[in-house]
Each structure stands twice: as structure tokens, then as C-alpha cells.
Motif scaffolding. Sequence first.
Motif, short mmCIF file in Angstrom:
data_model
loop_
_atom_site.label_atom_id
_atom_site.label_comp_id
_atom_site.label_asym_id
_atom_site.label_seq_id
_atom_site.Cartn_x
_atom_site.Cartn_y
_atom_site.Cartn_z
N GLN A 115 38.23 68.04 -27.49
CA GLN A 115 37.54 67.96 -28.77
C GLN A 115 36.17 67.33 -28.59
O GLN A 115 36.04 66.17 -28.22
N LEU A 116 35.14 68.11 -28.87
CA LEU A 116 33.77 67.62 -28.70
C LEU A 116 33.43 66.58 -29.75
O LEU A 116 33.99 66.56 -30.84
N HIS A 117 32.49 65.71 -29.39
CA HIS A 117 31.94 64.78 -30.37
C HIS A 117 31.21 65.61 -31.43
O HIS A 117 30.63 66.66 -31.13
N ALA A 126 27.36 69.92 -33.06
CA ALA A 126 26.18 70.25 -33.87
C ALA A 126 25.07 70.82 -32.99
O ALA A 126 24.33 71.72 -33.42
N PHE A 127 24.92 70.32 -31.78
CA PHE A 127 23.90 70.85 -30.86
C PHE A 127 24.20 72.31 -30.54
O PHE A 127 23.28 73.13 -30.42
N GLY A 186 20.98 63.23 -22.53
CA GLY A 186 20.26 62.06 -23.05
C GLY A 186 19.95 62.18 -24.52
O GLY A 186 20.01 61.20 -25.27
N GLN A 187 19.60 63.41 -24.97
CA GLN A 187 19.32 63.62 -26.39
C GLN A 187 20.56 63.35 -27.24
O GLN A 187 20.47 62.69 -28.28
N ILE A 188 21.70 63.84 -26.79
CA ILE A 188 22.94 63.67 -27.57
C ILE A 188 23.35 62.20 -27.62
O ILE A 188 23.67 61.67 -28.70
N VAL A 189 23.32 61.52 -26.46
CA VAL A 189 23.71 60.11 -26.45
C VAL A 189 22.74 59.29 -27.30
O VAL A 189 23.15 58.41 -28.07
N SER A 190 21.45 59.60 -27.21
CA SER A 190 20.47 58.90 -28.03
C SER A 190 20.69 59.19 -29.50
O SER A 190 20.56 58.30 -30.36
N GLY A 191 21.06 60.44 -29.82
CA GLY A 191 21.34 60.80 -31.21
C GLY A 191 22.53 60.05 -31.76
O GLY A 191 22.53 59.60 -32.91
#
Length: 216
Positions: free
Chosen positions: A146-148, A153-154, A168-173
Amino acid sequence: MSTELPESAVPPSTGAGEPSPVPSRRTFIATSTAVGGVVVAGGVIGGTSLLGPEEATAAERPPSSRVSLTVNGTRRTVTVDNRTSLLDLLREHFELTGSKKGCNAGACGACTVLVDGHRVNSCLTLAVRLEGAKVTTIEGLAKGDQLHPLQQAFIDEDAFQCGYCTPGQIVSGVGCIQEGHTGSPEEIREWMSGNICRCGCYVKIVRAVEQTAARK
């Protein structure tokens, strides 16, 4: 190298049977310099190490420390060179290669991870300073298959092209949402400005973060 002393440095003879006078300061300095030069020439220039094997090995070994931290819910303990960055620890020691090495200078955000819930550039963070810390990387966001929500959304918003900066974009988001900096697209852009996308997917990235925050 000759060890003969110049005539000016050798005290004059006092005659047969007379004891040699105490060497003058000039004589002592000249003698010490000549003998020292022979030692240096034989020991250093000749390539002979003045240290024993164990001492030489210890001198060459970089300082290291033992550090224990929790990475994606798993407790890890490792001994590393004190200069090792968190990024290199994750990639080279733990084989968690999702965090990317982009600029390696803290300017692009490709290496962003969460440390105790806060966003950090792992390329600028020393691993030995994270004793007891909780680290979350891109690999730790999903729960099994199950994705975060932000990962999904990405995908839904097609918020990536080459994908190199995406972890990095996802973790920062995720950090941006947890910090509450999602009141408007302008605020999201401001608080995500440390993450560079060379493909120019900023509009879709902001949209993905905005929609995920709205569903929270």
C-alpha cells in the motif's frame, strides 16, 4: 652526507696530555645538526619508517564511531568513519538507494529524508550525530504494497518524468504536510523550494502535495 665539522666548529688542540675542553655552544649545535642530518637521511629519505607496523596501521586508520539509529522502523547499529554522511550510510551500508545523491552539497534536495519527523538533507548530515534518531526514507513510507497517499498522488498527477528527484520530492512533501505548510499553492512552493526538479514538473508536484494535504 659527510659528518665532518668545519674547522671553525672544531675546538683547537690544547696539546698532548691535556683534557679536551667542554664543547662550546657553537660546537654543540654544529655537532647536533650534523648527526641529526644523518638520521633523517637514513630514516626518512631512505624510506625507513620509524613507526612499528601496528603504530603505522593505527596512524593510517581514520577515526570511527559506533552509532545506533532506527531506520524505517528497524533498529540498526554500525561502526562508521566519523566523516560518513547519513546519505552514504543509507546507500552504502544499508543498501537503501532510494535517497539519491544529486549535488552532494545540500542544494538540490534529492537526498531528503526525515529525521525525527523533520526534513534534512542527508548528504550534509553526519551519521555519527544521529545516535538514537529515527530516520524515514522513501522506502519507509509505504506499508507493504500500500503506497503512501503522496506516492499515489504523484502517480495520479503524473508528477515526475525522469524520476531522479522524485524520492526526495515525495519525502519533502510528506514533511511539508506534517509541518502544516500547505495552506495554498504559493505556500507549498515556498516550503518545497529546496527540492529541484530539472524536468520542470513543479505544477504537478504542488498539485499532488495540495491534494494529499486536503485528504488528510
